[in-house]
Design an enzyme around this catalytic site. Structure first.
Site, short mmCIF file in Angstrom:
data_model
loop_
_atom_site.label_atom_id
_atom_site.label_comp_id
_atom_site.label_asym_id
_atom_site.label_seq_id
_atom_site.Cartn_x
_atom_site.Cartn_y
_atom_site.Cartn_z
N VAL A 1 21.21 -2.93 -59.35
CA VAL A 1 22.03 -3.63 -58.11
C VAL A 1 23.04 -2.86 -57.31
CG1 VAL A 1 23.40 -5.73 -57.45
CG2 VAL A 1 21.41 -6.05 -59.16
N THR B 1 13.13 -2.82 -74.86
CA THR B 1 12.50 -3.56 -75.92
C THR B 1 13.27 -3.27 -77.30
OG1 THR B 1 10.67 -4.07 -77.38
CG2 THR B 1 10.79 -1.97 -76.03
N GLN C 1 18.45 -10.33 -84.50
CA GLN C 1 18.51 -9.12 -84.26
C GLN C 1 18.12 -8.73 -82.73
OE1 GLN C 1 14.65 -6.97 -86.34
NE2 GLN C 1 14.75 -9.37 -86.66
N ARG C 2 17.75 -9.68 -81.93
CA ARG C 2 17.54 -9.58 -80.45
C ARG C 2 18.63 -9.71 -79.64
NH1 ARG C 2 11.47 -11.66 -78.79
NH2 ARG C 2 12.78 -13.04 -77.50
N ASP D 1 8.70 0.72 -79.14
CA ASP D 1 7.67 0.82 -79.53
C ASP D 1 6.52 1.72 -78.31
OD1 ASP D 1 7.75 -1.13 -77.59
OD2 ASP D 1 5.91 -2.45 -78.70
N ARG E 1 6.03 -5.58 -84.65
CA ARG E 1 4.73 -5.84 -85.05
C ARG E 1 3.86 -4.48 -85.25
NH1 ARG E 1 4.29 -10.42 -80.16
NH2 ARG E 1 5.50 -8.45 -79.51
N GLY F 1 10.00 -9.62 -74.12
CA GLY F 1 11.01 -9.99 -74.89
C GLY F 1 12.33 -9.37 -74.48
N ASP G 1 12.03 -3.17 -80.05
CA ASP G 1 10.99 -2.53 -80.90
C ASP G 1 10.96 -1.16 -80.74
OD1 ASP G 1 10.33 -5.20 -81.59
OD2 ASP G 1 8.35 -5.07 -80.55
N ASP H 1 6.00 -2.88 -73.40
CA ASP H 1 4.82 -2.09 -73.04
C ASP H 1 4.05 -3.00 -72.38
OD1 ASP H 1 4.25 -3.75 -75.30
OD2 ASP H 1 2.86 -2.73 -75.93
N ARG I 1 23.80 -6.16 -99.36
CA ARG I 1 23.82 -5.41 -100.45
C ARG I 1 25.24 -6.00 -101.38
NH1 ARG I 1 22.02 -1.03 -101.34
NH2 ARG I 1 21.01 0.04 -100.03
N ARG J 1 6.95 -14.62 -70.83
CA ARG J 1 5.89 -13.88 -70.90
C ARG J 1 4.92 -14.57 -70.13
NH1 ARG J 1 6.97 -10.46 -75.50
NH2 ARG J 1 8.40 -11.39 -77.03
N GLY K 1 20.70 2.64 -96.16
CA GLY K 1 20.45 3.15 -97.56
C GLY K 1 19.36 2.04 -98.33
N ALA K 2 18.44 1.71 -97.59
CA ALA K 2 17.34 0.82 -98.34
C ALA K 2 16.74 1.72 -99.10
CB ALA K 2 16.51 0.23 -97.27
P1 ADP Z 1 6.89 -6.76 -73.47
O1 ADP Z 1 7.07 -6.33 -72.15
O2 ADP Z 1 8.15 -6.80 -74.09
O3 ADP Z 1 6.04 -5.92 -74.21
P2 ADP Z 1 4.67 -8.71 -73.30
O4 ADP Z 1 3.76 -7.91 -74.10
O5 ADP Z 1 4.83 -9.97 -73.55
O6 ADP Z 1 6.40 -8.21 -73.58
O7 ADP Z 1 4.35 -8.61 -71.80
C1 ADP Z 1 5.18 -8.96 -70.78
C2 ADP Z 1 4.54 -9.56 -69.68
O8 ADP Z 1 3.84 -8.28 -69.08
C3 ADP Z 1 3.31 -10.32 -70.31
O9 ADP Z 1 3.73 -11.64 -70.29
C4 ADP Z 1 2.29 -10.34 -68.79
O10 ADP Z 1 2.79 -10.91 -67.85
C5 ADP Z 1 2.50 -8.72 -68.51
N1 ADP Z 1 1.36 -7.85 -69.29
C6 ADP Z 1 1.31 -7.60 -70.30
N2 ADP Z 1 0.24 -6.97 -70.67
C7 ADP Z 1 -0.37 -6.64 -69.45
C8 ADP Z 1 -1.74 -6.18 -68.95
N3 ADP Z 1 -2.38 -5.72 -69.88
N4 ADP Z 1 -1.83 -6.32 -67.76
C9 ADP Z 1 -1.37 -6.76 -66.91
N5 ADP Z 1 0.00 -7.40 -67.06
C10 ADP Z 1 0.58 -7.53 -68.45
O1 F6P Z 2 8.91 -7.45 -78.43
C1 F6P Z 2 10.08 -7.81 -78.89
C2 F6P Z 2 9.89 -8.85 -80.15
O2 F6P Z 2 11.11 -9.39 -80.54
C3 F6P Z 2 9.02 -8.52 -81.38
O3 F6P Z 2 9.82 -7.73 -82.13
C4 F6P Z 2 8.62 -9.79 -81.88
O4 F6P Z 2 7.58 -9.43 -82.72
C5 F6P Z 2 8.39 -10.57 -80.71
O5 F6P Z 2 9.23 -9.91 -79.53
C6 F6P Z 2 9.02 -11.97 -80.97
O6 F6P Z 2 8.25 -12.62 -79.96
P1 F6P Z 2 8.79 -14.24 -79.50
O7 F6P Z 2 10.42 -14.10 -79.16
O8 F6P Z 2 8.01 -14.27 -78.36
O9 F6P Z 2 8.56 -14.96 -80.57
#
Ligand code: ADP
Ligand code: F6P
Length: 320
Positions: free
Chosen positions: A24, A126, A252-253, A130, A172, A11, A128, A103, A155, A72, A186-187
């Site tokens: 760069v 990201t 929000q993104r 997370d 998520r 994302g 998130d 992640d 509000r 992705r 302030g939610a």
């Molecule tokens: P984010 O990096 O924002 O968490 P994704 O979870 O969609 O987004 O992961 C981005 C890309 O990273 C995936 O489309 C895939 O190409 C690669 N990826 C995700 N999980 C794995 C994994 N377990 N092993 C290898 N590549 C992965």
């Molecule tokens: O990982 C970032 C994120 O914006 C999450 O918060 C959300 O659940 C997801 O990506 C939405 O993904 P997409 O834009 O592929 O619908």
């Protein structure tokens, strides 16, 4: 190391452009050749690389999204996809890679470096927030500020109509956007995937608040913590109050990155290239206690969740 590449994956997040720019310009400062990969791992597999220069990243520091585009790419999780990516890098004579993403992106970086011996530096970006090994990811702060803008507007109208508002934000598996926006906005209630909640109690408390003269209540729901429409229906039935649902979605993104994300992006981007220059082992970069840190991909995968329960409790004490 003479030649490196940079990509954004998963994302998009505000600050990714500022981060590419930092990578760069640092690379050029070290007299390295720098290539940009279009569309993350999907473009890497297909060999979509372009040579970048200092002007390629002019005028992007303030822009949301990513000018390298992102994707992705399920194929990258397979051996064949990884092999194609390694071959594309080798065809261009590229010795090091900087990946900017969440992640999943860092998991991909781990595989590419472990299975094909490529130096890959991972930058957490990201909305998130997370990734447990780092205090902050690039994009989180801007996203929370965008949610705050929405809360301010909600509000105004909910207060005027004595309504309960339920705002669904992204996240998520991680409730950080909901938590930080909830505290700052302030939610009254913050619903996150990390902490169980009781709709009976929340409804009873909303009902009571109306009896003591409170005119509006705002709930922030992280998308992974439940279905917004279902939750609204239950609260309406149990409290008797009208609940209006807003799903904030991709607004929000996007948007211009705030100061925090731009500075974080600069620090991370600089560090990633410095590590490649020093021929350091592949690793993820992060920030802890305002210090830039490096962490092995093993540790990234093992880092325990660090949801801030104390801040969550504070939110509910201050805002009720
Ligand atoms: P984010 O990096 O924002 O968490 P994704 O979870 O969609 O987004 O992961 C981005 C890309 O990273 C995936 O489309 C895939 O190409 C690669 N990826 C995700 N999980 C794995 C994994 N377990 N092993 C290898 N590549 C992965
Ligand atoms: O990982 C970032 C994120 O914006 C999450 O918060 C959300 O659940 C997801 O990506 C939405 O993904 P997409 O834009 O592929 O619908």
């Amino acid at each position: 190391m003479d030649r490196i590449a940079v990509l954004t994956s998963g994302g998009d997040a505000p600050g990714m452009n500022a981060c590419i720019r930092a990578v760069v310009r640092t690379a050029l400062n070290y007299k390295m050749d720098i290539y940009g990969v279009n569309r993350g791992y999907a473009g890497l597999i297909k060999g979509e690389l372009t040579r970048l220069n200092t002007r390629s990243v002019s005028g992007i520091i303030h822009k949301g999204g990513t000018f390298l585009n992102t994707a992705r790419c399920p194929e990258f999780k397979d051996e064949e996809g990884l092999k194609m990516a390694a071959e594309a890098l080798s065809a261009y004579g590229i010795e090091g890679l900087v990946v900017i993403g969440g992640d999943g992106t860092l998991r991909g970086a781990k595989d590419l470096s472990e299975k094909f011996g490529i130096k890959v530096m991972g930058i957490p970006a990201t909305i998130d927030n997370d990734l447990a090994y780092t205090d902050y990811t690039v994009g989180f702060d801007t996203s929370v500020n965008t949610v705050l803008w929405a809360i301010n507007n909600l509000r105004d109208t909910f207060h005027s109509h004595d309504r309960v508002g339920l705002l669904e934000v992204m996240g998520r598996n991680c409730g950080d956007i909901a938590l930080y926006a909830g505290v700052a906005g302030g939610a009254e209630y913050v619903l996150v995937p990390e902490i169980p909640y009781d709709l009976d109690k929340i409804s009873a408390s909303i009902k009571k608040s109306y009896l003591r003269g409170k005119t509006s209540n705002l709930l922030i729901l992280a998308e992974g913590a439940g279905d917004a429409d279902e939750i609204a229906k239950i609260i309406e039935q149990k409290s008797g109050a009208g609940v209006k649902v807003t799903k904030f979605g991709h607004i929000q993104r996007g948007g211009s990155p705030q100061m925090f994300d731009r500075v974080l992006a600069a620090r991370f981007g600089y560090k990633a290239v410095e590590l490649l220059m020093q021929d350091a082992d592949s690793c993820a970069i992060g920030i802890r206690d305002n210090k830039v840190i490096t962490v092995s991909y093993e540790e990234v995968a093992k880092a325990p969740s660090r949801f801030d329960k104390r801040l969550y409790d504070i939110a509910h004490i201050l805002n009720l």
